[in-house]
Write a protein that holds these residues in place. Structure first.
Motif, mmCIF file in Angstrom:
data_model
loop_
_atom_site.group_PDB
_atom_site.id
_atom_site.type_symbol
_atom_site.label_atom_id
_atom_site.label_comp_id
_atom_site.label_asym_id
_atom_site.label_seq_id
_atom_site.Cartn_x
_atom_site.Cartn_y
_atom_site.Cartn_z
ATOM 1 N N THR A 91 0.857 -1.171 0.000
ATOM 2 C CA THR A 91 0.000 0.000 0.000
ATOM 3 C C THR A 91 0.896 1.223 0.000
ATOM 4 O OG1 THR A 91 -1.627 -1.213 1.301
ATOM 5 C CG2 THR A 91 -1.870 1.178 1.212
ATOM 6 N N THR A 92 0.664 2.132 -0.929
ATOM 7 C CA THR A 92 1.511 3.325 -1.029
ATOM 8 C C THR A 92 0.653 4.577 -0.947
ATOM 9 O OG1 THR A 92 1.390 3.369 -3.439
ATOM 10 C CG2 THR A 92 3.213 2.125 -2.452
ATOM 11 N N GLN A 93 1.302 5.642 -0.527
ATOM 12 C CA GLN A 93 0.615 6.934 -0.468
ATOM 13 C C GLN A 93 1.600 8.031 -0.834
ATOM 14 O OE1 GLN A 93 -1.085 7.949 3.344
ATOM 15 N NE2 GLN A 93 -2.377 9.506 2.440
ATOM 16 N N LEU A 94 1.233 8.809 -1.832
ATOM 17 C CA LEU A 94 2.006 9.980 -2.216
ATOM 18 C C LEU A 94 1.528 11.135 -1.349
ATOM 19 C CD1 LEU A 94 4.083 11.275 -4.127
ATOM 20 C CD2 LEU A 94 2.183 11.735 -5.696
ATOM 21 N N LEU A 95 2.389 11.622 -0.485
ATOM 22 C CA LEU A 95 2.014 12.649 0.480
ATOM 23 C C LEU A 95 2.311 14.061 -0.005
ATOM 24 C CD1 LEU A 95 3.471 10.745 3.538
ATOM 25 C CD2 LEU A 95 1.057 10.890 2.876
ATOM 26 N N ASN A 96 3.362 14.201 -0.796
ATOM 27 C CA ASN A 96 3.786 15.520 -1.236
ATOM 28 C C ASN A 96 4.475 15.376 -2.592
ATOM 29 O OD1 ASN A 96 4.462 18.210 -1.290
ATOM 30 N ND2 ASN A 96 5.883 18.113 0.432
ATOM 31 N N PHE A 97 4.126 16.225 -3.527
ATOM 32 C CA PHE A 97 4.706 16.193 -4.873
ATOM 33 C C PHE A 97 4.577 17.605 -5.420
ATOM 34 C CE2 PHE A 97 4.836 14.972 -9.392
ATOM 35 C CZ PHE A 97 5.804 13.983 -9.379
ATOM 36 N N ARG A 98 5.559 18.452 -5.094
ATOM 37 C CA ARG A 98 5.408 19.858 -5.466
ATOM 38 C C ARG A 98 6.749 20.539 -5.713
ATOM 39 N NH1 ARG A 98 5.414 20.558 0.209
ATOM 40 N NH2 ARG A 98 6.697 22.330 0.814
ATOM 41 N N GLN A 99 6.693 21.575 -6.525
ATOM 42 C CA GLN A 99 7.841 22.443 -6.752
ATOM 43 C C GLN A 99 7.634 23.690 -5.907
ATOM 44 O OE1 GLN A 99 8.477 23.593 -10.824
ATOM 45 N NE2 GLN A 99 10.453 24.542 -10.398
ATOM 46 N N GLU A 100 8.665 24.061 -5.173
ATOM 47 C CA GLU A 100 8.596 25.224 -4.287
ATOM 48 C C GLU A 100 9.586 26.274 -4.770
ATOM 49 O OE1 GLU A 100 10.136 25.473 0.112
ATOM 50 O OE2 GLU A 100 8.155 24.525 0.063
ATOM 51 N N PHE A 101 9.113 27.495 -4.896
ATOM 52 C CA PHE A 101 9.949 28.594 -5.361
ATOM 53 C C PHE A 101 10.352 29.459 -4.177
ATOM 54 C CE2 PHE A 101 7.255 27.295 -8.839
ATOM 55 C CZ PHE A 101 8.144 27.214 -9.900
ATOM 56 N N GLY A 103 12.432 22.998 -15.327
ATOM 57 C CA GLY A 103 13.331 22.581 -14.256
ATOM 58 C C GLY A 103 12.593 21.762 -13.213
ATOM 59 N N GLY A 104 11.355 22.132 -12.935
ATOM 60 C CA GLY A 104 10.538 21.357 -11.994
ATOM 61 C C GLY A 104 10.258 19.960 -12.513
#
Length: 117
Positions: A41-51, A92-93
């Motif tokens: 069982t998997t969970q993607l918790l965070n997937f983001r580009q931060e500037f 780049g992201g």
């Protein structure tokens, strides 16, 4: 704009990475409903580009849990966080997201090999 939700795009990559490890006799993707010995069982918790100012970073957080389906016991659980520097633009992201995803696949597969050895 993403072609699909990031979690949906990761599912086939996870399955392929695990298949390539040759650790399991079979690896199936949802919505498989047959009997299995173990479930990941998997969970993607965070997937983001931060500037931040002139710099940009791509963050991915992910958790996984391996369960024995015969006993309903959790065999192991793990959480990963990766931060990849990127250039301050969407391209780049995307490059950093690919690097983070590759790093995640390597770590997830290594963890499964360790848990099952």
């Amino acid at each position: 704009q993403w072609a699909a939700l990031p979690s949906e795009m990761l599912t086939p990559l996870i399955a392929q990475s695990i298949r390539c490890s040759h650790l399991f006799k079979a690896v199936v993707n949802p919505p498989f409903t047959g009997n299995t010995d173990e479930t990941l069982t998997t969970q993607l918790l965070n997937f983001r580009q931060e500037f931040l100012n002139q710099r940009s970073f791509f963050h991915i957080s992910f958790s996984a849990q391996l369960t024995n389906n015969l006993t309903n016991q959790i065999i192991a659980a793990q959480h990963w966080n990766f931060t990849i520097p990127s250039s301050n633009n969407p391209k780049g992201g995307a490059i950093a997201a690919n690097q983070a995803t590759s790093l995640l696949m390597t770590n997830l597969t290594s963890w499964l090999i360790k848990v099952n050895s």
